[in-house]
Enzyme design. Structure first.
Site, PDB file in Angstrom:
ATOM      1  N   ASP A  23       0.864  -1.176   0.000  1.00 25.53           N
ATOM      2  CA  ASP A  23       0.000   0.000   0.000  1.00 25.53           C
ATOM      3  C   ASP A  23       0.905   1.232   0.000  1.00 25.53           C
ATOM      4  O   ASP A  23       2.079   1.139   0.357  1.00 25.53           O
ATOM      5  CB  ASP A  23      -0.899  -0.014   1.236  1.00 25.53           C
ATOM      6  CG  ASP A  23      -1.787   1.219   1.331  1.00 25.53           C
ATOM      7  OD1 ASP A  23      -2.431   1.570   0.323  1.00 25.53           O
ATOM      8  OD2 ASP A  23      -1.816   1.845   2.406  1.00 25.53           O
ATOM      9  N   ASP A  25      -0.106   5.082   0.894  1.00 26.31           N
ATOM     10  CA  ASP A  25      -0.327   6.061   1.954  1.00 26.31           C
ATOM     11  C   ASP A  25      -0.267   5.399   3.325  1.00 26.31           C
ATOM     12  O   ASP A  25      -1.053   4.506   3.627  1.00 26.31           O
ATOM     13  CB  ASP A  25      -1.693   6.743   1.785  1.00 26.31           C
ATOM     14  CG  ASP A  25      -1.821   7.445   0.442  1.00 26.31           C
ATOM     15  OD1 ASP A  25      -0.881   8.160   0.073  1.00 26.31           O
ATOM     16  OD2 ASP A  25      -2.857   7.273  -0.232  1.00 26.31           O
TER      17      ASP A  25
END
Length: 258
Positions: A23, A25
């Site tokens: 991922d 953020d």
């Protein structure tokens, strides 16, 4: 593989895995807080306005609201999910709606404007431990991909100078083109594994959001590593992670082949 404990030591080995799906953020870049602030700015203004119009009580958007209803989800899904949690609904609108429109699409445009404004003012910070882990994984022969709900993923990677660390990118733009549902559905992670030519059981998912952890578990990936930047210790394990860590610099990499 490590035990299912929040503080267990983590070793990612080429004996067990061929790819790592990150991922963006909150895992690689420090943009999760920028997103959280943009969401709070959006929803607090909307909720306050709604309370004035309806004569109701203003209840601000909270960090728990962010974690439960928004974090890790595609932008419009986050809006729908949070509004539903408050018993509120808005017209869907259309992609042509401007940020002033009182629609799901309009609120999405407004939030993105707040995020880009903050990003321009503050720039992109990275988690050095994540960058170091990416470099060690690639040196050991792992293929790597970034899997993000953000439609600004490519711009963030470019601004941070991280594009060269990923062999594939599946973000909000790509998911929209392919009609893929966002996290907690596993489809974007599965698409990233497909692009890397790696079966899910030979890939590790690295996520800081409960929705992302759930996506990794539902996709039957070989290992789901929770990255705890905020929130209670053990929450990501309870959401489905095999283990969680607070710092990716502590994760070990082994080059051993099957």
């Amino acid at each position: 593989m490590p035990a299912s404990e929040p503080s267990a030591s983590v070793v990612l080995s080429r004996r067990d895995l061929d790819a790592a799906l990150f991922d963006l953020d909150g895992v690689v870049t420090r943009t999760a807080q920028v997103h959280a602030e943009a969401w709070q700015r959006l929803f607090d203004a909307y909720l306050e306005s709604h309370a004035r119009r309806s004569g109701g009580h203003f209840q601000p958007f909270t960090p728990e609201d962010y974690r439960r209803y928004v974090d890790g989800r595609p932008r419009l899904d986050g809006i729908r999910c949070f509004l539903e949690s408050r018993g509120l609904t808005l017209p869907e609108g259309s992609p042509e709606d401007g940020p002033e429109a009182e629609t799901v699409q309009g609120l999405g445009k407004r939030k993105n404007g707040y995020f880009l404004e903050a990003l321009e003012q503050r720039g992109v910070e990275v988690f050095e431990g994540a960058v170091g882990l990416l470099e060690r994984l690639r040196a050991a022969g792992f293929r790597t991909a970034v899997v993000s709900a953000s439609r600004n993923c490519q711009a963030v990677l470019r601004a941070a100078g991280l594009e060269h660390l990923f062999d594939a990118r599946v973000d909000g733009v790509e998911a929209g083109k392919l009609g893929l549902p966002g996290k907690p559905a596993p489809d974007t992670f599965l698409e990233a594994a497909r692009r890397l030519g790696v079966p899910p059981e030979r890939a590790v998912v690295l996520e800081d959001a409960q929705a992302g952890v759930q996506a990794g578990r539902r996709g039957h990936f070989g290992f789901v590593l929770g990255v705890r930047r905020t929130g209670l210790e053990g929450a990501l394990v309870r959401a489905g992670a095999d283990v969680e860590v607070a710092h990716l610099a502590t994760v070990k990499v082994e080059e051993g082949r099957p």
